[in-house]
Design an enzyme around this catalytic site. Structure first.
Site, short mmCIF file in Angstrom:
data_model
loop_
_atom_site.label_atom_id
_atom_site.label_comp_id
_atom_site.label_asym_id
_atom_site.label_seq_id
_atom_site.Cartn_x
_atom_site.Cartn_y
_atom_site.Cartn_z
N ASP A 37 156.51 -11.24 7.70
CA ASP A 37 155.30 -10.60 8.23
C ASP A 37 155.66 -9.93 9.55
OD1 ASP A 37 152.70 -10.15 9.53
OD2 ASP A 37 151.89 -11.39 7.93
N GLN A 101 141.05 -10.83 4.90
CA GLN A 101 142.05 -10.02 4.21
C GLN A 101 142.09 -8.60 4.80
OE1 GLN A 101 141.51 -9.67 -0.06
NE2 GLN A 101 143.62 -8.98 -0.38
N HIS A 107 148.60 -11.46 -1.96
CA HIS A 107 149.72 -12.00 -1.21
C HIS A 107 149.37 -13.38 -0.64
CE1 HIS A 107 147.23 -9.83 1.71
NE2 HIS A 107 147.62 -10.72 2.60
N HIS A 109 150.49 -16.17 2.48
CA HIS A 109 151.18 -16.40 3.76
C HIS A 109 151.86 -17.76 3.77
CE1 HIS A 109 148.84 -13.22 6.04
NE2 HIS A 109 148.01 -13.44 5.03
P1 5GP Z 1 145.95 -10.36 5.14
O1 5GP Z 1 145.28 -10.10 6.44
O2 5GP Z 1 145.58 -9.28 4.17
O3 5GP Z 1 145.82 -11.73 4.60
O4 5GP Z 1 147.50 -10.26 5.44
C1 5GP Z 1 148.17 -9.08 5.62
C2 5GP Z 1 149.37 -9.42 6.44
O5 5GP Z 1 150.25 -8.32 6.37
C3 5GP Z 1 149.07 -9.64 7.92
O6 5GP Z 1 149.51 -10.94 8.31
C4 5GP Z 1 149.85 -8.55 8.62
O7 5GP Z 1 150.44 -9.02 9.78
C5 5GP Z 1 150.87 -8.13 7.59
N1 5GP Z 1 151.25 -6.75 7.62
C6 5GP Z 1 150.44 -5.67 7.78
N2 5GP Z 1 151.14 -4.53 7.69
C7 5GP Z 1 152.43 -4.89 7.47
C8 5GP Z 1 153.64 -4.16 7.29
O8 5GP Z 1 153.68 -2.92 7.32
N3 5GP Z 1 154.77 -4.88 7.08
C9 5GP Z 1 154.78 -6.24 7.04
N4 5GP Z 1 155.93 -6.83 6.82
N5 5GP Z 1 153.66 -6.97 7.21
C10 5GP Z 1 152.50 -6.30 7.42
#
Ligand code: 5GP
Length: 145
Positions: A37, A101, A107, A109
């Protein structure tokens, strides 16, 4: 974004799967990809995604996809444990914007935790890519075959 709706092929994780955007990879096979991440909530924060499914979240994922993803989560979490020796590991998965999200491609974590080290804020504070590469190398080296 609500829980219902269409999958957007332009989301950042779809671009990573297609190789259109870079990612610091930890593990990859035909079905899943694990990568660091880039806004980590802790040292060694890894994301596990499906490479083949157009599921946005847990609710619209095929059971087979969920099985492959959670199998990958266990594999990578074991490697995180072996490599980084955390005191605990949080596994999270968010469904819909109000739930936290931000990327609408299924995905999970994997977030290592250490006693006395507070959890960083979600999706904030970009990591140094060289540090991520070093952590990914450590975790990859600890993967069981
Ligand atoms: P969500 O908020 O949808 O559960 O998680 C998305 C995750 O993707 C977040 O923890 C954020 O830090 C990560 N993230 C967002 N954009 C990118 C990216 O371009 N590359 C990577 N490796 N992680 C990302």
């Amino acid at each position: 974004m609500s829980l219902d709706g269409a999958y957007d092929d332009g989301n950042i994780f779809a671009k990573i799967v297609r190789g259109e955007m870079p990612a610091v990879k930890v593990y990859e096979d035909a079905e899943i990809l694990a990568f660091m991440d880039v806004f980590p909530q802790a040292k060694g924060h890894v994301l596990v995604i499906s490479k083949t499914s157009k599921a946005r979240n847990l609710l619209d994922a095929e059971p087979k996809t969920l099985g492959r993803v959670i199998g990958g989560v266990q594999k990578v979490a074991r490697a995180v444990n072996a490599a980084l020796k955390p005191d605990g590991i949080v596994v999270t998965q968010f469904n819909g914007a109000p739930a936290g999200q931000t990327v609408f491609h299924l995905h999970v974590h994997i977030i290592p935790r250490w006693e006395g080290v507070p959890l960083g804020r979600h999706a904030e504070g970009m990591a140094d890519v060289e540090e991520l590469k070093a952590l990914a190398a450590q975790i990859s080296a600890a993967l069981e075959s």
